[in-house]
Design an enzyme around this catalytic site. Sequence first.
Site, PDB file in Angstrom:
ATOM      1  NE  ARG A  59      -2.680  -1.567   3.150  1.00 51.55           N
ATOM      2  CZ  ARG A  59      -2.709  -2.869   3.444  1.00 51.55           C
ATOM      3  NH1 ARG A  59      -3.255  -3.719   2.621  1.00 51.55           N
ATOM      4  NH2 ARG A  59      -2.198  -3.308   4.564  1.00 51.55           N
ATOM      5  CD  GLU A  96      -0.700 -10.886  16.760  1.00 55.25           C
ATOM      6  OE1 GLU A  96      -1.076 -10.428  15.667  1.00 55.25           O
ATOM      7  OE2 GLU A  96      -1.469 -11.181  17.694  1.00 55.25           O
TER       8      GLU A  96
HETATM    9  P1  AMP Z   1       3.376  -2.592  11.487  1.00 58.68           P
HETATM   10  O1  AMP Z   1       4.620  -3.272  11.021  1.00 58.68           O
HETATM   11  O2  AMP Z   1       2.700  -3.293  12.629  1.00 58.68           O
HETATM   12  O3  AMP Z   1       3.602  -1.116  11.790  1.00 58.68           O
HETATM   13  O4  AMP Z   1       2.321  -2.719  10.325  1.00 58.68           O
HETATM   14  C1  AMP Z   1       2.378  -1.880   9.292  1.00 58.68           C
HETATM   15  C2  AMP Z   1       1.773  -2.447   8.036  1.00 58.68           C
HETATM   16  O5  AMP Z   1       0.606  -3.244   8.276  1.00 58.68           O
HETATM   17  C3  AMP Z   1       1.373  -1.285   7.189  1.00 58.68           C
HETATM   18  O6  AMP Z   1       2.113  -1.388   5.995  1.00 58.68           O
HETATM   19  C4  AMP Z   1      -0.113  -1.424   6.973  1.00 58.68           C
HETATM   20  O7  AMP Z   1      -0.345  -1.561   5.599  1.00 58.68           O
HETATM   21  C5  AMP Z   1      -0.558  -2.673   7.683  1.00 58.68           C
HETATM   22  N1  AMP Z   1      -1.542  -2.452   8.788  1.00 58.68           N
HETATM   23  C6  AMP Z   1      -1.355  -2.750  10.085  1.00 58.68           C
HETATM   24  N2  AMP Z   1      -2.447  -2.510  10.805  1.00 58.68           N
HETATM   25  C7  AMP Z   1      -3.375  -2.034   9.953  1.00 58.68           C
HETATM   26  C8  AMP Z   1      -4.737  -1.586  10.111  1.00 58.68           C
HETATM   27  N3  AMP Z   1      -5.376  -1.600  11.303  1.00 58.68           N
HETATM   28  N4  AMP Z   1      -5.381  -1.141   9.009  1.00 58.68           N
HETATM   29  C9  AMP Z   1      -4.745  -1.135   7.811  1.00 58.68           C
HETATM   30  N5  AMP Z   1      -3.484  -1.550   7.606  1.00 58.68           N
HETATM   31  C10 AMP Z   1      -2.793  -1.999   8.660  1.00 58.68           C
END
Ligand code: AMP
Length: 171
Positions: A59, A96
Amino acid sequence: MPNLKQLIREIPDWPKPGILFYDITTLMKDQAGQAAVIDGLKSSVNADEIDAVIGIEARGFFFAPTVAHSLGKGFIPVRKPKKLPAATESVEYALEYGTDKLEIHKDAIQPGQRILIVDDVLATGGTAAAVAQLVEKLGGKVVALAFVIELDFLSGRDKLGKHRIHSLLHY
Ligand code: AMP
């Protein structure tokens, strides 16, 4: 200025129970919404502070090339494993459950180049921290990270301690 939060569709329990997914496709198909988001991300840096813009698959690719173009810079993709055809540098990071991997072309960044990293959501910060590490592995400098959405309750910015972070919307 459109109300961006109203343009983002919220999908409960997707992709799994307990996750509230922020769907930015509804924002991106709205012309004024898209323009406001690109302008907002672009404003996170001055053009003369950076040399290139990185987008994170998938995205991040919705935004980063347009932000790069509007700043007069090039775009560099960071991709999931085995997608990039030339020699790559990679980084593994914790999810996770288990681990994931991201890759960049080794010659995408020259030592000393200054980089803006763009993605849609800052959640736990694992993905963004891994990409910052990739940039530094190649000798680049992370000037800032820009996100459309930051999920404050997950404290992702703690993983990005020393870096400048700009998020357009907070939940
Ligand atoms: P993180 O590594 O946990 O910061 O996750 C980031 C990635 O997961 C981003 O590139 C987002 O596209 C996706 N992501 C995580 N949580 C969400 C959410 N609640 N809604 C949409 N995309 C999410």
